[in-house]
Design a protein around this motif. Structure first.
Motif, PDB file in Angstrom:
ATOM      1  N   VAL A  93       0.840  -1.199   0.000  1.00  0.00           N
ATOM      2  CA  VAL A  93       0.000   0.000   0.000  1.00  0.00           C
ATOM      3  C   VAL A  93       0.877   1.252   0.000  1.00  0.00           C
ATOM      4  CG1 VAL A  93      -1.702   1.311   1.347  1.00  0.00           C
ATOM      5  CG2 VAL A  93      -1.991  -1.157   1.016  1.00  0.00           C
ATOM      6  N   CYS A  94       1.987   1.209   0.727  1.00  0.00           N
ATOM      7  CA  CYS A  94       2.912   2.352   0.729  1.00  0.00           C
ATOM      8  C   CYS A  94       3.465   2.604  -0.669  1.00  0.00           C
ATOM      9  CB  CYS A  94       4.057   2.115   1.707  1.00  0.00           C
ATOM     10  SG  CYS A  94       3.605   2.276   3.437  1.00  0.00           S
ATOM     11  N   PHE A  95       3.761   1.529  -1.404  1.00  0.00           N
ATOM     12  CA  PHE A  95       4.281   1.710  -2.763  1.00  0.00           C
ATOM     13  C   PHE A  95       3.260   2.419  -3.643  1.00  0.00           C
ATOM     14  CE2 PHE A  95       6.660  -2.447  -1.848  1.00  0.00           C
ATOM     15  CZ  PHE A  95       7.691  -1.764  -1.227  1.00  0.00           C
ATOM     16  N   LEU A  96       2.002   2.061  -3.492  1.00  0.00           N
ATOM     17  CA  LEU A  96       0.962   2.719  -4.289  1.00  0.00           C
ATOM     18  C   LEU A  96       0.753   4.157  -3.829  1.00  0.00           C
ATOM     19  CD1 LEU A  96      -1.712  -0.078  -4.757  1.00  0.00           C
ATOM     20  CD2 LEU A  96       0.143   0.592  -6.292  1.00  0.00           C
ATOM     21  N   ALA A  97       0.767   4.382  -2.520  1.00  0.00           N
ATOM     22  CA  ALA A  97       0.575   5.734  -1.981  1.00  0.00           C
ATOM     23  C   ALA A  97       1.739   6.645  -2.355  1.00  0.00           C
ATOM     24  CB  ALA A  97       0.418   5.673  -0.466  1.00  0.00           C
ATOM     25  N   ASP A  98       2.901   6.058  -2.497  1.00  0.00           N
ATOM     26  CA  ASP A  98       4.121   6.809  -2.818  1.00  0.00           C
ATOM     27  C   ASP A  98       4.339   6.899  -4.330  1.00  0.00           C
ATOM     28  OD1 ASP A  98       6.224   8.291  -1.819  1.00  0.00           O
ATOM     29  OD2 ASP A  98       7.604   6.599  -1.764  1.00  0.00           O
ATOM     30  N   ASP A  99       3.360   6.437  -5.106  1.00  0.00           N
ATOM     31  CA  ASP A  99       3.449   6.437  -6.575  1.00  0.00           C
ATOM     32  C   ASP A  99       4.709   5.752  -7.082  1.00  0.00           C
ATOM     33  OD1 ASP A  99       1.025   7.695  -6.997  1.00  0.00           O
ATOM     34  OD2 ASP A  99       1.916   9.693  -6.796  1.00  0.00           O
ATOM     35  N   ASN A 100       5.024   4.598  -6.508  1.00  0.00           N
ATOM     36  CA  ASN A 100       6.177   3.829  -6.978  1.00  0.00           C
ATOM     37  C   ASN A 100       5.849   3.297  -8.370  1.00  0.00           C
ATOM     38  OD1 ASN A 100       7.961   1.581  -7.516  1.00  0.00           O
ATOM     39  ND2 ASN A 100       8.588   1.710  -5.381  1.00  0.00           N
ATOM     40  N   PRO A 101       6.578   3.750  -9.374  1.00  0.00           N
ATOM     41  CA  PRO A 101       6.238   3.351 -10.749  1.00  0.00           C
ATOM     42  C   PRO A 101       6.528   1.884 -11.057  1.00  0.00           C
ATOM     43  CG  PRO A 101       8.286   4.590 -10.732  1.00  0.00           C
ATOM     44  CD  PRO A 101       7.748   4.617  -9.326  1.00  0.00           C
ATOM     45  N   GLU A 102       7.301   1.236 -10.225  1.00  0.00           N
ATOM     46  CA  GLU A 102       7.658  -0.162 -10.472  1.00  0.00           C
ATOM     47  C   GLU A 102       6.541  -1.123 -10.096  1.00  0.00           C
ATOM     48  OE1 GLU A 102      10.607  -1.035 -11.947  1.00  0.00           O
ATOM     49  OE2 GLU A 102      10.916   1.125 -12.072  1.00  0.00           O
TER      50      GLU A 102
END
Length: 184
Positions: free
Chosen positions: A82-91
């Protein structure tokens, strides 16, 4: 409460700390915020190794541990996703996150049905490998190394985690299909 269960509880407590550091904006406190978040995540992963190791070695396996240890792992990995999505992680593609989190809900529901029938289901080998790969994937994405070779490694671990998620779900349901018999 025995030491392995205490380590599991510690891992659960570390999750909100990880999320706050991962998503917060604390440049004056943590100039290398990703490194701090990664270290917290590593520490949580280490507790996962030791709680299982100690429980098996010293025969301290409990029903609480069988239920809570995999749940703590799921919470840790899902928090990172969820943090990756919230942080707009493009990977990290959102659909992969949805598949992984959906699997965790399905398994948790399955375990609740089993518990209602008095059956405790331990994690399988596939589930343990899946969790390990998800944790490695998460660490790579937390640290998000800039070298192009890491983009390829990141993608490899994302799709390996996805495949293992689906395989471990199928294995889990197949091995425990009797639990679902006679459901009202």
């Amino acid at each position: 409460m025995n030491l392995p269960n205490s380590l599991t509880i510690l891992r659960v407590i570390m999750i909100p700390v990880f999320v706050i550091v991962m998503l917060g904006s604390f440049p004056e406190w943590f100039p290398n915020q990703d490194i701090v978040a990664g270290c917290i995540f590593i520490a949580a992963c280490v507790t996962d190794f030791f709680d299982g190791y100690l429980a098996r070695k010293y025969n301290m396996i409990t029903t609480f541990g069988k239920f809570m240890d995999p749940l703590a792992d799921k919470l840790l990995v899902c928090a990172a996703l969820v943090c990756f999505l919230a942080d707009d992680n493009p990977e990290m593609p959102a659909w992969v996150v949805i598949v992984i989190i959906s699997r965790e809900f399905i398994i948790s529901g399955f375990r609740l049905v089993a518990a209602e029938k008095g059956v405790t289901i331990s994690a399988s080998w596939w589930g343990k490998v899946k969790t390990f790969v998800q944790m490695v994937m998460s660490l790579l994405l937390i640290f998000h190394f800039e070298a192009p070779v890491f983009r390829t490694i990141d993608k490899f671990f994302i799709y390996a985690a996805l495949i293992l998620t689906v395989v471990s779900l199928a294995d889990y349901i197949y091995r425990n299909k009797d639990v679902m018999k006679d459901i009202e």
